[in-house]
Scaffold this motif. Sequence first.
Motif, PDB file in Angstrom:
ATOM      1  N   ASN A   1      10.604  -2.212   2.212  1.00  0.00           N
ATOM      2  CA  ASN A   1       9.862  -1.047   1.726  1.00  0.00           C
ATOM      3  C   ASN A   1      10.773   0.044   1.182  1.00  0.00           C
ATOM      4  OD1 ASN A   1       7.616  -1.984   4.074  1.00  0.00           O
ATOM      5  ND2 ASN A   1       6.800  -1.257   2.123  1.00  0.00           N
ATOM      6  N   ALA A   2      11.998   0.145   1.706  1.00  0.00           N
ATOM      7  CA  ALA A   2      12.905   1.168   1.189  1.00  0.00           C
ATOM      8  C   ALA A   2      13.262   0.933  -0.271  1.00  0.00           C
ATOM      9  CB  ALA A   2      14.179   1.200   2.041  1.00  0.00           C
ATOM     10  N   SER A   3      13.074  -0.315  -0.750  1.00  0.00           N
ATOM     11  CA  SER A   3      13.414  -0.650  -2.134  1.00  0.00           C
ATOM     12  C   SER A   3      12.226  -0.517  -3.076  1.00  0.00           C
ATOM     13  CB  SER A   3      13.955  -2.088  -2.202  1.00  0.00           C
ATOM     14  OG  SER A   3      15.093  -2.245  -1.385  1.00  0.00           O
ATOM     15  N   VAL A   4      11.030  -0.260  -2.520  1.00  0.00           N
ATOM     16  CA  VAL A   4       9.819  -0.251  -3.346  1.00  0.00           C
ATOM     17  C   VAL A   4       9.184   1.128  -3.299  1.00  0.00           C
ATOM     18  CG1 VAL A   4       7.584  -1.319  -3.787  1.00  0.00           C
ATOM     19  CG2 VAL A   4       9.444  -2.680  -2.802  1.00  0.00           C
ATOM     20  N   THR A   5       8.987   1.727  -4.469  1.00  0.00           N
ATOM     21  CA  THR A   5       8.286   3.007  -4.560  1.00  0.00           C
ATOM     22  C   THR A   5       7.012   2.812  -5.371  1.00  0.00           C
ATOM     23  OG1 THR A   5       9.517   3.640  -6.549  1.00  0.00           O
ATOM     24  CG2 THR A   5      10.420   4.329  -4.412  1.00  0.00           C
ATOM     25  N   SER A   6       6.095   3.752  -5.211  1.00  0.00           N
ATOM     26  CA  SER A   6       4.839   3.719  -5.974  1.00  0.00           C
ATOM     27  C   SER A   6       4.646   5.067  -6.660  1.00  0.00           C
ATOM     28  CB  SER A   6       3.661   3.427  -5.036  1.00  0.00           C
ATOM     29  OG  SER A   6       3.401   4.560  -4.209  1.00  0.00           O
ATOM     30  N   ALA A   7       3.585   5.130  -7.446  1.00  0.00           N
ATOM     31  CA  ALA A   7       3.309   6.384  -8.143  1.00  0.00           C
ATOM     32  C   ALA A   7       3.017   7.511  -7.170  1.00  0.00           C
ATOM     33  CB  ALA A   7       2.136   6.189  -9.100  1.00  0.00           C
ATOM     34  N   THR A   8       2.628   7.175  -5.956  1.00  0.00           N
ATOM     35  CA  THR A   8       2.311   8.210  -4.965  1.00  0.00           C
ATOM     36  C   THR A   8       3.404   8.345  -3.910  1.00  0.00           C
ATOM     37  OG1 THR A   8       1.038   6.592  -3.700  1.00  0.00           O
ATOM     38  CG2 THR A   8      -0.162   7.961  -5.284  1.00  0.00           C
ATOM     39  N   GLY A   9       4.544   7.649  -4.114  1.00  0.00           N
ATOM     40  CA  GLY A   9       5.646   7.837  -3.182  1.00  0.00           C
ATOM     41  C   GLY A   9       5.999   6.566  -2.414  1.00  0.00           C
ATOM     42  N   PRO A  10       6.534   6.709  -1.197  1.00  0.00           N
ATOM     43  CA  PRO A  10       6.968   5.560  -0.400  1.00  0.00           C
ATOM     44  C   PRO A  10       5.819   4.598  -0.114  1.00  0.00           C
ATOM     45  CG  PRO A  10       7.833   7.615   0.513  1.00  0.00           C
ATOM     46  CD  PRO A  10       6.818   8.000  -0.521  1.00  0.00           C
ATOM     47  N   THR A  11       6.195   3.368   0.251  1.00  0.00           N
ATOM     48  CA  THR A  11       5.194   2.316   0.451  1.00  0.00           C
ATOM     49  C   THR A  11       5.291   1.716   1.855  1.00  0.00           C
ATOM     50  OG1 THR A  11       6.690   0.616  -0.383  1.00  0.00           O
ATOM     51  CG2 THR A  11       5.236   1.702  -1.978  1.00  0.00           C
ATOM     52  N   LEU A  12       4.217   1.006   2.208  1.00  0.00           N
ATOM     53  CA  LEU A  12       4.139   0.179   3.412  1.00  0.00           C
ATOM     54  C   LEU A  12       3.494  -1.138   3.006  1.00  0.00           C
ATOM     55  CD1 LEU A  12       2.695   2.865   5.878  1.00  0.00           C
ATOM     56  CD2 LEU A  12       5.082   2.076   5.780  1.00  0.00           C
ATOM     57  N   TYR A  13       3.354  -2.049   3.955  1.00  0.00           N
ATOM     58  CA  TYR A  13       2.551  -3.246   3.748  1.00  0.00           C
ATOM     59  C   TYR A  13       1.387  -3.222   4.730  1.00  0.00           C
ATOM     60  CZ  TYR A  13       6.223  -5.311   0.876  1.00  0.00           C
ATOM     61  OH  TYR A  13       7.135  -5.566  -0.122  1.00  0.00           O
ATOM     62  N   GLN A  14       0.223  -3.663   4.236  1.00  0.00           N
ATOM     63  CA  GLN A  14      -0.932  -3.840   5.106  1.00  0.00           C
ATOM     64  C   GLN A  14      -1.117  -5.330   5.376  1.00  0.00           C
ATOM     65  OE1 GLN A  14      -4.754  -2.586   3.562  1.00  0.00           O
ATOM     66  NE2 GLN A  14      -5.580  -2.335   5.636  1.00  0.00           N
TER      67      GLN A  14
ATOM     68  N   VAL B   1       0.849  -1.195   0.000  1.00  0.00           N
ATOM     69  CA  VAL B   1       0.000   0.000   0.000  1.00  0.00           C
ATOM     70  C   VAL B   1       0.882   1.242   0.000  1.00  0.00           C
ATOM     71  CG1 VAL B   1      -1.893  -1.148   1.222  1.00  0.00           C
ATOM     72  CG2 VAL B   1      -0.148   0.076   2.523  1.00  0.00           C
ATOM     73  N   ASP B   2       0.266   2.374  -0.374  1.00  0.00           N
ATOM     74  CA  ASP B   2       0.996   3.629  -0.233  1.00  0.00           C
ATOM     75  C   ASP B   2       0.791   4.169   1.182  1.00  0.00           C
ATOM     76  OD1 ASP B   2      -1.524   4.786  -0.132  1.00  0.00           O
ATOM     77  OD2 ASP B   2      -1.447   5.580  -2.172  1.00  0.00           O
ATOM     78  N   GLN B   3       1.316   5.345   1.461  1.00  0.00           N
ATOM     79  CA  GLN B   3       1.254   5.853   2.818  1.00  0.00           C
ATOM     80  C   GLN B   3      -0.093   6.452   3.186  1.00  0.00           C
ATOM     81  OE1 GLN B   3       4.655   8.066   4.127  1.00  0.00           O
ATOM     82  NE2 GLN B   3       5.961   6.279   3.926  1.00  0.00           N
ATOM     83  N   ALA B   4      -1.039   6.329   2.278  1.00  0.00           N
ATOM     84  CA  ALA B   4      -2.426   6.633   2.610  1.00  0.00           C
ATOM     85  C   ALA B   4      -3.208   5.365   2.892  1.00  0.00           C
ATOM     86  CB  ALA B   4      -3.086   7.412   1.474  1.00  0.00           C
ATOM     87  N   GLY B   5      -2.536   4.208   2.785  1.00  0.00           N
ATOM     88  CA  GLY B   5      -3.187   2.941   3.053  1.00  0.00           C
ATOM     89  C   GLY B   5      -3.913   2.352   1.866  1.00  0.00           C
ATOM     90  N   ARG B   6      -3.660   2.888   0.653  1.00  0.00           N
ATOM     91  CA  ARG B   6      -4.352   2.393  -0.538  1.00  0.00           C
ATOM     92  C   ARG B   6      -3.496   1.362  -1.255  1.00  0.00           C
ATOM     93  NH1 ARG B   6      -5.215   8.486  -2.600  1.00  0.00           N
ATOM     94  NH2 ARG B   6      -2.942   8.252  -2.354  1.00  0.00           N
ATOM     95  N   PRO B   7      -4.091   0.228  -1.705  1.00  0.00           N
ATOM     96  CA  PRO B   7      -3.319  -0.757  -2.463  1.00  0.00           C
ATOM     97  C   PRO B   7      -2.747  -0.140  -3.733  1.00  0.00           C
ATOM     98  CG  PRO B   7      -5.405  -1.679  -1.724  1.00  0.00           C
ATOM     99  CD  PRO B   7      -5.471  -0.200  -1.456  1.00  0.00           C
ATOM    100  N   VAL B   8      -1.463  -0.375  -3.981  1.00  0.00           N
ATOM    101  CA  VAL B   8      -0.800   0.210  -5.149  1.00  0.00           C
ATOM    102  C   VAL B   8       0.184  -0.792  -5.718  1.00  0.00           C
ATOM    103  CG1 VAL B   8      -0.999   2.625  -4.402  1.00  0.00           C
ATOM    104  CG2 VAL B   8       0.961   1.247  -3.663  1.00  0.00           C
ATOM    105  N   PRO B   9       0.525  -0.661  -7.005  1.00  0.00           N
ATOM    106  CA  PRO B   9       1.661  -1.399  -7.542  1.00  0.00           C
ATOM    107  C   PRO B   9       2.949  -0.681  -7.156  1.00  0.00           C
ATOM    108  CG  PRO B   9       0.662  -0.092  -9.273  1.00  0.00           C
ATOM    109  CD  PRO B   9      -0.199   0.086  -8.051  1.00  0.00           C
ATOM    110  N   GLY B  10       4.031  -1.432  -7.070  1.00  0.00           N
ATOM    111  CA  GLY B  10       5.306  -0.827  -6.721  1.00  0.00           C
ATOM    112  C   GLY B  10       6.392  -1.239  -7.680  1.00  0.00           C
ATOM    113  N   TRP B  11       7.506  -0.492  -7.617  1.00  0.00           N
ATOM    114  CA  TRP B  11       8.645  -0.759  -8.487  1.00  0.00           C
ATOM    115  C   TRP B  11       9.909  -0.859  -7.642  1.00  0.00           C
ATOM    116  CZ3 TRP B  11       4.562   2.266  -9.759  1.00  0.00           C
ATOM    117  CH2 TRP B  11       3.875   1.949 -10.950  1.00  0.00           C
ATOM    118  N   ASN B  12      10.696  -1.877  -7.954  1.00  0.00           N
ATOM    119  CA  ASN B  12      11.976  -2.073  -7.291  1.00  0.00           C
ATOM    120  C   ASN B  12      13.061  -1.823  -8.314  1.00  0.00           C
ATOM    121  OD1 ASN B  12      14.280  -2.919  -5.991  1.00  0.00           O
ATOM    122  ND2 ASN B  12      13.394  -4.796  -5.153  1.00  0.00           N
TER     123      ASN B  12
END
Length: 303
Positions: free
Chosen positions: A65-78, A26-37
Amino acid sequence: MTTVHGAIITPAGGRAENATVVVALVDQAGRPVPGWNAATDTEVLGVVVVPVDVDGSWSTMLTPNASVTSATGPTLYQVTERARTGPGASYFISVPDTGSHWAGDLQVPLPGQAAPEQLAGYLPLAGGTLTGPLLLAGDPAAALQAATRQYVDALRPRARSSYITSGDRQYPDTSGVWQLLADFPTLSVPAVVGEWVELAITGMTAPAADSLTDIAIVVDGVPARYLSSGESTPAFEGEPSLHPFPGSFHGLGYSKGWTITASDLDDGAVTVAVAVKSGGAGTLYASTLWPWYWRLLNLRTVS
């Protein structure tokens, strides 16, 4: 990749039935997103359905998570956990670059949140308070394992003691053989094989020169062995510390210990009695003025 693990239990410490664990990026708003490493030229998509073992434990490998970014920025896992009954848990974690980590230690709040959501069924590694009883699977098998109450109770010393003030006893004529002092009370303490028991006595005697005294371990009212020798027959003149020489008043301060054997036990206890060999002269005091006191102390296992 980094290992993340957890264990789902019920509030009573039992197994949570039909437990499931799902992990989503997820992104830092808690929304599921694709990520890029960018380091591995890979896309991070979809969710991870983590198998849960029968004991509630689970483990999975996740890209830091430091290796994965999304279109909206940094990521987390839910992480979403559910069981067949009761509320589920959903919380966010930030996965570090290396190592193996408990999910509870990785919790983070979303930006703007005061604190991470609480895990259902977890006790933090830093400690906490249980609101119900904790049922352990068994007694500890290693030095740093938690101990059950039954294990601790089994290590507590047991003591039995008695003052005898029912009347002074005369040494009987035993015709040159050892026998238990008639009508004199015995003393017992619960015990099992291998435990260490100590007997202490204070009292007074005025034996004749041939009035010998010993302490016998009795089974079914019959001496099994004597404390003077540790054998089925007493030492030459009984217990040395109870010897009549020089034939006057003796103030007793007696103590002896031994390891319990199978032949010492009588209905789950060890019982001691006074044994004598005499020609019919002398007094063992056990009255209000000169009481006989003795104590059996079972120290349980002594290393």
